[in-house]
Design a protein around this motif. Structure first.
Motif, PDB file in Angstrom:
ATOM      1  N   PRO A 249       0.737  -1.269  -0.034  1.00 29.59           N
ATOM      2  CA  PRO A 249       0.119  -0.101   0.242  1.00 29.59           C
ATOM      3  C   PRO A 249       0.747   1.004  -0.244  1.00 29.59           C
ATOM      4  N   ASP A 250       1.818   1.244   0.527  1.00 28.09           N
ATOM      5  CA  ASP A 250       2.736   2.519   0.561  1.00 28.09           C
ATOM      6  C   ASP A 250       3.094   3.101  -0.719  1.00 28.09           C
ATOM      7  N   ILE A 251       3.426   2.135  -2.169  1.00 30.90           N
ATOM      8  CA  ILE A 251       3.784   2.447  -3.104  1.00 30.90           C
ATOM      9  C   ILE A 251       2.118   3.155  -3.356  1.00 30.90           C
ATOM     10  N   ASP A 252       0.560   2.468  -3.420  1.00 30.66           N
ATOM     11  CA  ASP A 252      -0.359   3.587  -3.988  1.00 30.66           C
ATOM     12  C   ASP A 252       0.489   4.529  -3.369  1.00 30.66           C
ATOM     13  N   GLY A 253       0.672   4.634  -2.306  1.00 32.17           N
ATOM     14  CA  GLY A 253       0.466   6.159  -1.226  1.00 32.17           C
ATOM     15  C   GLY A 253       1.786   6.918  -1.601  1.00 32.17           C
ATOM     16  N   LEU A 254       3.228   6.265  -2.420  1.00 33.82           N
ATOM     17  CA  LEU A 254       4.480   7.074  -2.970  1.00 33.82           C
ATOM     18  C   LEU A 254       3.365   7.736  -4.718  1.00 33.82           C
ATOM     19  N   ARG A 255       2.594   7.054  -4.638  1.00 34.96           N
ATOM     20  CA  ARG A 255       2.119   7.067  -6.108  1.00 34.96           C
ATOM     21  C   ARG A 255       0.677   8.817  -6.187  1.00 34.96           C
TER      22      ARG A 255
ATOM     23  N   VAL B   1       9.479  10.362 -10.349  1.00 32.41           N
ATOM     24  CA  VAL B   1       8.525   9.581  -9.765  1.00 32.41           C
ATOM     25  C   VAL B   1       7.922   7.965  -9.925  1.00 32.41           C
ATOM     26  N   PHE B   2       6.712   8.282 -10.865  1.00 32.54           N
ATOM     27  CA  PHE B   2       6.135   7.649 -11.388  1.00 32.54           C
ATOM     28  C   PHE B   2       7.199   6.617 -12.195  1.00 32.54           C
TER      29      PHE B   2
ATOM     30  N   PRO C 247      -5.258   5.607   4.364  1.00 30.06           N
ATOM     31  CA  PRO C 247      -5.969   4.668   3.241  1.00 30.06           C
ATOM     32  C   PRO C 247      -6.566   6.228   2.201  1.00 30.06           C
ATOM     33  N   ILE C 248      -6.567   7.189   2.759  1.00 31.07           N
ATOM     34  CA  ILE C 248      -6.706   8.824   1.789  1.00 31.07           C
ATOM     35  C   ILE C 248      -5.593   8.361   0.680  1.00 31.07           C
ATOM     36  N   LEU C 249      -4.119   8.229   1.042  1.00 32.19           N
ATOM     37  CA  LEU C 249      -3.032   7.976  -0.032  1.00 32.19           C
ATOM     38  C   LEU C 249      -3.590   7.522  -0.374  1.00 32.19           C
ATOM     39  N   VAL C 250      -3.377   5.820  -0.416  1.00 35.56           N
ATOM     40  CA  VAL C 250      -3.471   4.796  -1.002  1.00 35.56           C
ATOM     41  C   VAL C 250      -5.122   4.842  -2.187  1.00 35.56           C
ATOM     42  N   PHE C 251      -5.984   5.109  -1.584  1.00 39.44           N
ATOM     43  CA  PHE C 251      -7.108   5.758  -2.751  1.00 39.44           C
ATOM     44  C   PHE C 251      -6.798   5.881  -3.247  1.00 39.44           C
ATOM     45  N   THR C 252      -5.820   7.726  -3.724  1.00 40.24           N
ATOM     46  CA  THR C 252      -5.869   8.327  -4.706  1.00 40.24           C
ATOM     47  C   THR C 252      -4.517   7.632  -5.748  1.00 40.24           C
ATOM     48  N   GLY C 253      -3.834   6.584  -4.546  1.00 38.39           N
ATOM     49  CA  GLY C 253      -2.793   6.189  -5.360  1.00 38.39           C
ATOM     50  C   GLY C 253      -3.416   5.200  -7.169  1.00 38.39           C
ATOM     51  N   LEU C 254      -4.161   4.011  -6.424  1.00 39.73           N
ATOM     52  CA  LEU C 254      -5.152   3.743  -7.361  1.00 39.73           C
ATOM     53  C   LEU C 254      -5.955   4.304  -8.291  1.00 39.73           C
TER      54      LEU C 254
END
Length: 652
Positions: A7-13, A39-40, A294-301
């Motif tokens: 999930p941290d990578i989705d957060g980095l996204r 970064v992407f 969760p907010i960052l993970v959702f944004t990354g998705l």
């Protein structure tokens, strides 16, 4: 690590997309949010390489399956973007603009948008803000990488090649070309794949190392694995990597701006930050507590469709609003982009990925993409389907840049034989015509500067006495300077200025006029003026910036004043240029060494700035683009503003 969801990578996204969206939506804010794309690249290289290596190790890798997954991942949101832009363009864009959009749609559908844009302009060019599909350059680079990368990995594993050697060799080659070319060819270095692949390779190296420490290491592990193990095993080192990565990204965003020679060495900061944050792993405190929120993970998705949607919507709003888009509207556009991105992810992307007929779905998407590509190219070939706006076509064609340049022979009238940059071929020239610096009389006026000096030539020749030698030298895009300019994007500015100074020392002209579009640095101008006086120039005239329109003046007329053409306008003017004129006027108004000529003082009043110099709707317009004078404009400015000053200086 690559075989487990992080999930941290989705957060980095999410962090990357937030940086990019803020950079695009609020251009007045300083900072290098564009580095989010770097970064992407690293994240993409890490994830895709990890998947390929895992499949190869398990014996389940298939080229066909890989590309089916890529199509299902990339095509849905891209098709929504391309089709949506086409429909908006049909309704809102002028034929010339719609033709350009058609070309960009074809480039985006063919995943060669970066090559198309490379031939047109730089990413930070003024006109880039009016290019709805500018952002597809990065998608083109990714897909070009993935055309060759899976094949290389497949071959390398089958032949038991030493991957560390090849990874390092490819990384070093790409990075070196990037560093060595960023000054001489900034646009190409930004857009071309071979100067960007190293960023995807950086992520690939991390993926390789994570695979190499698993139960079945890939051949050639060696130093890579030992270094990776040391970095990823200790909690202290993990947390240190995460904090250092965050620090690098923070410094990059704070330090970088549109003037930075990028990518070059500077790109190591955002790329390195991504590498460190990925290496830190999901157990590092920053990754676990912040990036995995969760907010960052959702944004990354939803980051991919959000990336695709936000920029075109901002650009079309900018086109409709003629550059006057409020902060509230921009926030609304960003919010709408996020909602559309979620809808795409939830109702299009996920169902397709979970489909039991992935191959058929991929074929259908390819067929639709082919139709979109054909539609885009056909629109470009048909000159933007001008029948949509038949009443405006003649006016627009008259003022399209290349058409006006050709029909009015600006290469002759602006004396491009005296320009060290060939604007027709977009290359620098070794020499200019000898007549540019050869006087035919004792009274000599020398014009030095970029294209905003060149566009004065026509009017000056018509309004100066025939016994005055009007000489000229310079280069498009290059302001006058007595010291080397850094960076020198076209690799012609510094040599041009040295040539001019050498000839001025020999000529000692009566008058030198210096002019440029923007970027007026008073300290640099002081040095130029001092050098000219030291050389023996009797009168130095500093021509201030001309009123500049956003977008092009003829487009302002077409969009807003087609039925009620006005002689003056106080809207759609570049406020920064007006402020520059105010600063320069205050600084040089009483200077004994230079005569400052303010075009704003003479062309503008309380009702706005002059748009027409006579009653002819086309020929009378003062500029044919954002600020280059038409022939009528050049003659008017020379006759009413510059010629009187020159006659006084020459004692005529």
């Amino acid at each position: 690590m690559s075989d487990k969801y992080r999930p941290d990578i989705d957060g980095l996204r999410a962090v990357a997309i937030i940086l990019v969206v803020v950079f695009h939506a609020f251009p007045d804010m300083r900072g290098g949010g564009f580095a989010g794309v770097d970064v992407f690249f690293v994240i993409s290289g890490f994830l895709i390489t990890g998947i390929i290596l895992e499949d190869l190790k398990g014996g389940s890798f298939s080229i066909q399956s890989f590309y089916v997954r890529r199509i299902l991942r990339i095509y849905p949101a891209l098709l929504v973007t391309l089709i949506g832009c086409y429909l908006l363009g049909w309704c809102l864009l002028l034929p010339e603009e719609f033709a350009a959009l058609g070309k960009h749609i074809a480039g985006g559908a063919g995943f060669v948008a970066n090559f198309v844009l490379w031939t047109e302009s730089g990413y930070f060019n003024v006109q880039s803000e009016l290019t709805p599909l500018l952002h597809l350059w990065s998608l083109g680079i990714e897909e070009q990488f993935y055309l060759v990368w899976p094949l290389f990995l497949y071959f390398a594993v089958k032949k038991n090649l030493s991957m560390p050697f090849w990874f390092l060799a490819m990384f070093a080659a790409s990075f070196s070309i990037n560093v060595f070319r960023v000054e001489s060819d900034p646009v190409g270095t930004f857009y071309l794949p071979h100067t960007r692949f190293w960023e995807l390779m950086a992520g690939a190296v991390v993926a390789f190392c994570s695979q190499a420490v698993s139960e079945r290491p890939v051949a050639g592990s060696g130093v890579f694995v030992r270094a990776f193990t040391a970095m990823s095993s200790s909690p202290v080192v993990k947390n240190g990597c995460a904090l250092l990565g965050l620090g690098l990204l923070t410094v990059a965003v704070a330090r970088l701006d549109k003037q930075t020679a990028f990518p070059g060495w500077w790109a190591l900061m955002p790329a390195g930050s991504a590498v460190l944050l990925i290496v830190a792993g999901p157990e590092a405190w920053l990754n676990r507590r912040v990036l995995s929120h969760p907010i960052l993970v959702f944004t990354g998705l939803i980051s991919y469709p959000l990336y695709l949607y936000h920029w075109p919507l901002l650009v079309f709003a900018n086109i409709v609003g003629m550059g006057d888009v409020s902060v509230a509207i921009r926030l609304l556009i960003v919010s709408a982009s996020a909602v559309l991105a979620w809808c795409t992810y939830r109702f299009i992307e996920k169902p397709l990925r979970l489909s039991g007929r992935k191959g058929a779905a991929a074929l259908a998407l390819c067929a639709v993409m082919a139709v979109v590509l054909a539609a885009g190219w056909s629109t470009f070939a048909a000159d933007g389907l001008s029948f949509r706006m038949a009443d405006k076509v003649d006016f627009e064609k008259f003022f399209s840049h290349s058409q006006y340049t050709k029909s009015h022979d600006l290469l002759k009238h602006d004396r491009h034989e005296c320009n060290f940059y060939d604007i027709t071929l977009n290359v620098s020239k070794e020499t200019i015509d000898n007549s540019c610096v050869t006087p035919h009389s004792n009274a000599v006026v020398f014009v030095w500067g970029d294209s905003h000096a060149q566009h004065l030539n026509y009017g000056l020749r018509l309004n100066l006495p025939p016994d005055v030698s009007l000489l000229q030298a310079g280069s498009s895009g290059c302001p006058p300077s007595v010291s080397d300019i850094y960076p020198d994007p076209l690799q012609v500015c510094n040599s041009t200025n040295r040539f001019v100074l050498k000839n001025l020392e020999a000529l000692k002209p009566n008058v030198v006029i210096i002019a440029q579009q923007r970027g007026h640095d008073p300290d640099r101008l002081d040095a130029v003026i001092a050098k000219l006086k030291e050389t023996g120039v009797k009168t130095v005239i500093l021509a201030g910036p001309v009123p500049q329109w956003t977008p092009f003046l003829y487009k302002v007329i077409l969009r807003k004043y087609w039925t009620s053409t006005t002689n003056r306008l106080d809207r759609y003017l570049d406020a920064a240029v007006r402020e520059t004129d105010r600063v320069l006027s205050a600084r040089y108004r009483n200077s004994p060494d230079v005569r400052y000529v303010s075009f704003f003082e003479r062309l503008c009043d309380g009702q706005g700035c002059l748009t027409y110099v006579n009653s002819d709707r086309k020929e009378g317009l003062i500029t044919y683009d954002y600020g280059h004078f038409t022939l009528s404009g050049s003659e008017y400015v020379a006759r009413t503003i510059l010629a009187p000053v020159l006659r006084e200086a020459l004692g005529r």
